[in-house]
Motif scaffolding. Sequence first.
Motif, PDB file in Angstrom:
ATOM      1  N   GLU A  82       0.827  -1.208   0.000  1.00  0.00           N
ATOM      2  CA  GLU A  82       0.000   0.000   0.000  1.00  0.00           C
ATOM      3  C   GLU A  82       0.857   1.252   0.000  1.00  0.00           C
ATOM      4  OE1 GLU A  82      -2.371   0.001   3.544  1.00  0.00           O
ATOM      5  OE2 GLU A  82      -0.655   0.315   4.832  1.00  0.00           O
ATOM      6  N   ILE A  84       0.561   5.489   1.322  1.00  0.00           N
ATOM      7  CA  ILE A  84      -0.172   6.454   2.141  1.00  0.00           C
ATOM      8  C   ILE A  84      -0.148   7.780   1.389  1.00  0.00           C
ATOM      9  CG2 ILE A  84      -0.340   7.580   4.385  1.00  0.00           C
ATOM     10  CD1 ILE A  84      -0.596   4.503   4.481  1.00  0.00           C
ATOM     11  N   THR A  91      -5.564  11.817   5.318  1.00  0.00           N
ATOM     12  CA  THR A  91      -4.549  10.870   4.869  1.00  0.00           C
ATOM     13  C   THR A  91      -5.263   9.582   4.484  1.00  0.00           C
ATOM     14  OG1 THR A  91      -2.946  11.856   6.355  1.00  0.00           O
ATOM     15  CG2 THR A  91      -2.447   9.669   5.522  1.00  0.00           C
ATOM     16  N   SER A  93      -5.019   5.545   2.922  1.00  0.00           N
ATOM     17  CA  SER A  93      -4.237   4.348   2.633  1.00  0.00           C
ATOM     18  C   SER A  93      -4.821   3.690   1.382  1.00  0.00           C
ATOM     19  CB  SER A  93      -4.306   3.395   3.825  1.00  0.00           C
ATOM     20  OG  SER A  93      -3.701   2.173   3.497  1.00  0.00           O
TER      21      SER A  93
END
Length: 110
Positions: A82, A84, A91, A93
């Motif tokens: 992943e 960010i 924020t 993910s």
Amino acid sequence: MIQDRGNIKWASMMLPEHLELLREYKQECTEQPRELTEWKLEELQKTIDQAFNQQLDIKLEVWKDYKITQWTGKIKSMNTNELILETLFKTKSIPIQSIQSAQLDADYYD
């Protein structure tokens, strides 16, 4: 007791063109995104790496819940599964496998 036949009762009143359009719409809604070619994956990786290393703004198209959503921001961190993404408001993910396209976005904060 009366049993409702759902949409079947309306089928006789619909034109064949309408039925065909409804079938196409249903197919589009449940259709999976195309598998990316090796070239596209390489280009995607280069764009993401450039945005991360130079802290540039990036626009990502992500496949989620049978639709494509767009996210724009700076990549804060990433690993093999992943990344960010830091947007203006929060924020996020994002799984790497669900990214369909990426492009550098120069005028995001202008």
